[in-house]
Design a protein around this motif. Structure first.
Motif, mmCIF file in Angstrom:
data_model
loop_
_atom_site.group_PDB
_atom_site.id
_atom_site.type_symbol
_atom_site.label_atom_id
_atom_site.label_comp_id
_atom_site.label_asym_id
_atom_site.label_seq_id
_atom_site.Cartn_x
_atom_site.Cartn_y
_atom_site.Cartn_z
ATOM 1 N N GLN A 430 2.229 -1.152 16.557
ATOM 2 C CA GLN A 430 1.046 -0.539 15.944
ATOM 3 C C GLN A 430 0.111 -1.565 15.284
ATOM 4 N N GLY A 431 0.510 -2.833 15.310
ATOM 5 C CA GLY A 431 -0.347 -3.867 14.765
ATOM 6 C C GLY A 431 -0.218 -4.100 13.272
ATOM 7 N N PHE A 432 0.775 -3.486 12.644
ATOM 8 C CA PHE A 432 0.972 -3.688 11.203
ATOM 9 C C PHE A 432 1.727 -4.984 10.921
ATOM 10 N N LEU A 433 2.396 -5.512 11.942
ATOM 11 C CA LEU A 433 3.075 -6.805 11.846
ATOM 12 C C LEU A 433 2.552 -7.701 12.956
ATOM 13 N N SER A 434 2.366 -8.968 12.641
ATOM 14 C CA SER A 434 1.975 -9.958 13.654
ATOM 15 C C SER A 434 2.366 -11.325 13.098
ATOM 16 N N GLU A 435 2.294 -12.320 13.950
ATOM 17 C CA GLU A 435 2.618 -13.668 13.479
ATOM 18 C C GLU A 435 1.685 -14.085 12.347
ATOM 19 N N LYS A 436 0.405 -13.738 12.466
ATOM 20 C CA LYS A 436 -0.579 -14.107 11.457
ATOM 21 C C LYS A 436 -0.286 -13.444 10.111
ATOM 22 N N THR A 437 -0.021 -12.127 10.135
ATOM 23 C CA THR A 437 0.229 -11.429 8.867
ATOM 24 C C THR A 437 1.538 -11.891 8.238
ATOM 25 N N CYS A 438 2.519 -12.214 9.080
ATOM 26 C CA CYS A 438 3.798 -12.706 8.546
ATOM 27 C C CYS A 438 3.639 -14.075 7.880
ATOM 28 N N ILE A 439 2.799 -14.919 8.461
ATOM 29 C CA ILE A 439 2.571 -16.231 7.856
ATOM 30 C C ILE A 439 1.971 -16.066 6.458
ATOM 31 N N THR A 440 0.967 -15.166 6.355
ATOM 32 C CA THR A 440 0.361 -14.903 5.048
ATOM 33 C C THR A 440 1.400 -14.384 4.069
ATOM 34 N N ALA A 441 2.200 -13.441 4.531
ATOM 35 C CA ALA A 441 3.215 -12.844 3.657
ATOM 36 C C ALA A 441 4.226 -13.886 3.194
ATOM 37 N N PHE A 442 4.703 -14.686 4.132
ATOM 38 C CA PHE A 442 5.751 -15.662 3.794
ATOM 39 C C PHE A 442 5.247 -16.726 2.807
ATOM 40 N N ARG A 443 3.955 -17.066 2.917
ATOM 41 C CA ARG A 443 3.400 -18.037 1.966
ATOM 42 C C ARG A 443 3.509 -17.512 0.536
ATOM 43 N N ASN A 444 3.455 -16.210 0.400
ATOM 44 C CA ASN A 444 3.527 -15.596 -0.924
ATOM 45 C C ASN A 444 4.953 -15.235 -1.339
ATOM 46 N N LEU A 445 5.840 -15.067 -0.351
ATOM 47 C CA LEU A 445 7.212 -14.653 -0.650
ATOM 48 C C LEU A 445 8.161 -15.829 -0.885
ATOM 49 N N LEU A 446 7.857 -16.941 -0.257
ATOM 50 C CA LEU A 446 8.766 -18.092 -0.354
ATOM 51 C C LEU A 446 8.336 -19.038 -1.469
ATOM 52 N N PRO A 447 9.287 -19.645 -2.148
ATOM 53 C CA PRO A 447 10.746 -19.601 -1.899
ATOM 54 C C PRO A 447 11.481 -18.511 -2.681
ATOM 55 N N LEU A 448 10.770 -17.776 -3.541
ATOM 56 C CA LEU A 448 11.436 -16.847 -4.453
ATOM 57 C C LEU A 448 12.252 -15.787 -3.718
ATOM 58 N N TYR A 449 11.715 -15.261 -2.624
ATOM 59 C CA TYR A 449 12.379 -14.160 -1.923
ATOM 60 C C TYR A 449 12.933 -14.620 -0.572
ATOM 61 N N ILE A 450 13.477 -15.827 -0.519
ATOM 62 C CA ILE A 450 13.944 -16.390 0.743
ATOM 63 C C ILE A 450 15.065 -15.567 1.367
ATOM 64 N N THR A 451 15.915 -14.978 0.544
ATOM 65 C CA THR A 451 17.014 -14.164 1.094
ATOM 66 C C THR A 451 16.476 -12.970 1.865
ATOM 67 N N SER A 452 15.517 -12.245 1.280
ATOM 68 C CA SER A 452 14.923 -11.084 1.955
ATOM 69 C C SER A 452 14.199 -11.496 3.225
ATOM 70 N N VAL A 453 13.491 -12.628 3.162
ATOM 71 C CA VAL A 453 12.747 -13.090 4.335
ATOM 72 C C VAL A 453 13.706 -13.485 5.459
ATOM 73 N N LYS A 454 14.821 -14.122 5.132
ATOM 74 C CA LYS A 454 15.801 -14.499 6.167
ATOM 75 C C LYS A 454 16.407 -13.261 6.820
#
Length: 480
Positions: A430-454
């Protein structure tokens, strides 16, 4: 006008309004302070007010009816409206206090059967509370305070609005706020009447003012939240329109807040909706508050559904400019805080499951993207995102935006860690996830939420190895 049923219980309501001081009582010139307003003119209007109120009461007594809705004389209304406007001047407010006008207006409120007259009297008192000395004077006037709280049960919406304006002003005053919170805590009818207004009114202005009062009360006093989220108890005073005294007929707090929010949303009243979202957030700050949001089931469903619709269909939409995050930041932070609190309840209800909330993933990603867009500036300034005042905008220096970023990242980490392969597949489709949106998200989630991201990357790898591999190269810390 229907008067609150408790009003007649006050002993003072059997006396006539006190007359204004005579001209002989005055000293000095006729001007009030440094203004051009006349003391004589004010006294003459107050005398007319008293006469009208007493005449209305006598007519009511003679007719044996409690409701007389006569129109206020047009000329008199014009004159007392002038005094209403004048009372916004501090010199005038202090003059009215000096000559015990609040006591005179109390008597008028007790005798008045004109909705307009009652509204104007409360409006004058409300203007007087805009100043330190007069605010404290009115707040400490116990008898007047009790009557004003009873007016929250009046049938006239404008009277309730002016009463709420007065209360909101007093609750913004540090010394006066303590007086009013104690008074409200000891008068259970306030909760019932306010909940009735929130659950039934279609007047946006009134709902905003009532919301301001509740928001300030809850922000000031956690004990008030605990009292108000409890199931209704039987009371002698029922809200207008109630047909039974059974407590089950009275609206509960969360239901009332949701109804008010729905009404304001339908009228696109962002200011009011922001207030009610903050009220819901405040509920999550006390023991039992989260429980009141998720139980019973229909309340939890209604709460989640409304917040979902607002965040997925109203705020931060794909075609909105990134800067809109500045206007929506407080409402977004409140909504995400409530979502996060409800999720922490560890319920297995269908409405909370990820597969029922796939678009929510896209909304969370977009919020983080908008925040990054607002922060991004080029050395030359050609790509700057500017505020409305054309000043450079830095989210790191904005407390509210920083709070929003932290709340969004925390909630998104929880959502990502719970996504199944089917959920990830559907979100990609449906386009709610993509490589581009994940990159943006991970920049904000890491390193604090690395377990959830893994955890999420492992699921993503099973669904789309190419995207997962690219993300692993972008963020080496995610590699096994």
């Amino acid at each position: 006008m229907s008067k609150p049923r408790d009003l007649c219980k006050l002993a003072s309501m059997d006396r006539n309004p006190s007359p204004p001081p005579s001209e002989e009582d005055e000293t000095g010139g006729d001007a009030i302070g440094d203004t051009i307003y006349s003391k004589h003119w004010v006294f003459s209007i107050l005398s007319k007010l008293v006469e009208v109120a007493v005449a209305e009461a006598k007519e009511c007594d003679n007719s044996g009816e409690n409701e007389v809705c006569e129109e206020l004389d047009e000329e008199l209304e014009t004159e007392i409206c002038k005094m209403w406007d004048m009372s916004m001047n501090e010199d005038v407010a202090l003059f009215l206090q000096e000559f015990n006008v609040p006591e005179i207006l109390l008597g008028v409120l007790a005798k008045s059967r004109s909705a307009r007259l009652t509204e104007i009297c409360v409006g004058i008192l409300g203007n007087m509370t805009c100043f330190h000395e007069t605010c404290l004077f009115i707040s400490k006037y116990e008898e007047l305070g009790e009557v004003l709280l009873l007016l929250l049960g009046d049938s006239d919406s404008q009277t309730i609005l002016e009463t709420c304006r007065l209360l909101s002003t007093c609750l913004s005053h540090q010394e006066a706020a303590a007086i009013w919170t104690d008074r409200i805590r000891n008068q259970p009818s306030v909760r019932d009447n306010i909940c009735f207004v929130m659950s039934s009114s279609t007047n946006a202005d009134l709902l905003v003012k009532v919301g301001e009062v509740v928001d300030k009360l809850f922000d000031l006093d956690e004990e008030m939240i605990l009292m108000w989220i409890k199931p209704c108890a039987p009371s002698d005073a029922a809200p207008p329109g109630s047909t039974e005294e059974n407590p089950s007929t009275k609206p509960e707090l969360v239901h009332s807040v949701l109804e008010a929010a729905k009404q304001l949303r339908s009228e696109h009243c962002c200011e009011g909706l922001d207030i009610y979202m903050h009220i819901l957030q405040l509920l999550t700050t006390v023991d039992g508050g989260i429980h009141s949001l998720v139980f019973p089931l229909k309340v939890g469903q209604a709460t989640w559904s409304l917040l979902y619709d607002i965040i997925c269909h109203d705020l931060c939409q794909p075609d909105d400019p990134s800067l809109i995050i500045q206007e929506q930041k407080t409402m977004l932070a409140s909504i995400l805080s409530v979502f996060s609190a409800m999720s922490s309840a560890q319920l297995e209800e269908d409405y909370m499951k990820i597969d029922q909330n796939i678009p929510l993933v896209g909304s969370l990603m977009r919020i983080l993207q908008f925040l990054e867009d607002c922060q991004r500036t080029s050395p030359e300034g050609s790509d700057q995102i500017l505020t409305k005042n054309s000043e450079e905008f830095d989210p790191e220096e904005d407390m509210h935006l920083k709070e929003l970023k932290d709340i969004c990242a925390e909630f998104l980490s929880t959502v990502l860690s719970k996504m199944s392969q089917d959920d990830v597949s559907e979100a990609l489709k449906q386009g709610f996830l993509s490589e581009k949106t994940c990159i943006t998200a991970f920049r904000n989630l890491l390193p604090l939420y690395i377990t959830s991201v893994k955890i999420f990357i492992a699921v993503l790898d099973a669904v789309d190895h190419g995207v997962a591999s690219s993300l692993g190269k972008e963020f080496p810390s995610l590699k096994p």
